[in-house]
Design a protein around this motif. Sequence first.
Motif, PDB file in Angstrom:
ATOM      1  N   VAL A   1       0.948  -1.036  -0.020  1.00  0.00           N
ATOM      2  CA  VAL A   1       0.003   0.013  -0.112  1.00  0.00           C
ATOM      3  C   VAL A   1       0.943   1.150  -0.064  1.00  0.00           C
ATOM      4  O   VAL A   1       0.779   2.158  -0.957  1.00  0.00           O
ATOM      5  N   GLU A   2       1.759   1.113   0.924  1.00  0.00           N
ATOM      6  CA  GLU A   2       2.838   2.394   0.809  1.00  0.00           C
ATOM      7  C   GLU A   2       3.612   2.663  -0.354  1.00  0.00           C
ATOM      8  O   GLU A   2       3.800   3.738  -0.857  1.00  0.00           O
TER       9      GLU A   2
ATOM     10  N   PHE B   1       2.636   1.708  -3.370  1.00  0.00           N
ATOM     11  CA  PHE B   1       1.720   2.326  -4.326  1.00  0.00           C
ATOM     12  C   PHE B   1       1.568   3.771  -4.384  1.00  0.00           C
ATOM     13  O   PHE B   1       1.555   4.712  -5.141  1.00  0.00           O
ATOM     14  N   ASP B   2       1.310   4.318  -3.050  1.00  0.00           N
ATOM     15  CA  ASP B   2       1.558   5.705  -2.648  1.00  0.00           C
ATOM     16  C   ASP B   2       2.703   6.219  -3.209  1.00  0.00           C
ATOM     17  O   ASP B   2       2.673   7.667  -3.821  1.00  0.00           O
ATOM     18  N   GLN B   3       3.870   5.795  -2.973  1.00  0.00           N
ATOM     19  CA  GLN B   3       5.226   6.150  -3.443  1.00  0.00           C
ATOM     20  C   GLN B   3       5.312   6.386  -5.072  1.00  0.00           C
ATOM     21  O   GLN B   3       5.843   7.185  -5.633  1.00  0.00           O
TER      22      GLN B   3
ATOM     23  N   ARG C   1       2.821   6.861  -7.018  1.00  0.00           N
ATOM     24  CA  ARG C   1       2.116   7.938  -7.490  1.00  0.00           C
ATOM     25  C   ARG C   1       2.828   9.206  -7.331  1.00  0.00           C
ATOM     26  O   ARG C   1       2.782  10.225  -8.057  1.00  0.00           O
ATOM     27  N   LYS C   2       3.588   9.460  -6.091  1.00  0.00           N
ATOM     28  CA  LYS C   2       4.341  10.484  -5.788  1.00  0.00           C
ATOM     29  C   LYS C   2       5.227  10.627  -6.735  1.00  0.00           C
ATOM     30  O   LYS C   2       5.880  11.775  -7.014  1.00  0.00           O
TER      31      LYS C   2
ATOM     32  N   GLN D   1      -8.217  -0.240  -1.114  1.00  0.00           N
ATOM     33  CA  GLN D   1      -6.929  -0.176  -0.355  1.00  0.00           C
ATOM     34  C   GLN D   1      -5.885   0.556  -1.056  1.00  0.00           C
ATOM     35  O   GLN D   1      -5.182   1.276  -0.746  1.00  0.00           O
ATOM     36  N   LEU D   2      -5.523   0.163  -2.590  1.00  0.00           N
ATOM     37  CA  LEU D   2      -4.700   0.702  -3.381  1.00  0.00           C
ATOM     38  C   LEU D   2      -4.828   1.827  -4.197  1.00  0.00           C
ATOM     39  O   LEU D   2      -3.937   2.392  -4.717  1.00  0.00           O
ATOM     40  N   LYS D   3      -6.157   2.484  -3.912  1.00  0.00           N
ATOM     41  CA  LYS D   3      -6.291   3.619  -4.563  1.00  0.00           C
ATOM     42  C   LYS D   3      -6.249   3.660  -6.110  1.00  0.00           C
ATOM     43  O   LYS D   3      -5.884   4.352  -6.934  1.00  0.00           O
TER      44      LYS D   3
END
Length: 255
Positions: A26-27, A29-31, A33-34, A56-58
Amino acid sequence: MKKMAFFDLDGTLCQGNSLILGEGLVEAFDQLRKNDVHPVIASGRSLYEVKELFHQLKIETFILAGGCYAHFAGETILNETFSNSEIESILRLADRHELPAGYFNQQGYAVTKLSEIVKEHVGHMAITGVTVAPDFYHTRPVNYMNLYMDEKVEAKIDRNLEQLVDRMRFSPLALTISPKNISKGNAIQKVMDRFAESEVETYAFGDNNNDVSMFKVVNHGIAMCDATEQLKYQADYVAKTEHGVLEGLKHFELI
């Protein structure tokens, strides 16, 4: 340059058939996108199974049903289904060999009968609440089907099946069949057509033979450490640990 990363689910983002995400993903996938990397799920699963995981994964862009269904920018861009006549040809072949069949779309599924082999399969896959509806396809679309049999029976009828459908086995007791010329790779091409005026660097992560078509159309294929030999042969990078997705993302400096 834009970047896109395509991820298989079972055996890649999730261990086995659990649909439980691996640690740290999850973290990651957030990274992504950043870092301006667009993550896309490319799975044999259907939408009704993975909605919570997508939350969860957006996830907003996805390819499902092994390439039958694709969603991009709030729009369904691909929804391949069997015709009723195709299904009836499959069912005639199944009936000749006394094989149960399963119907699947993005909203749900049903089987033609709850035989012992179906019960064993759903137990292996930890599936509950199986619907029996032989006429399911009369009123609802069917993206793909299962024929419930072992590999010995498959070998006997494969030549007949080959004329009707594409085949892929994910379970000892179920053969997944889809309309001809459907694959994750072809669906990726549909998604990439939306970026026709942009240069895009592409990556794919997988573990099974149905991921080979992905590896053939992306710039970089990353195989999990326990992937099939056929997929490893197509890969640019083979993971060395059970954390293959994170390992591959770091190797290509995506996170």
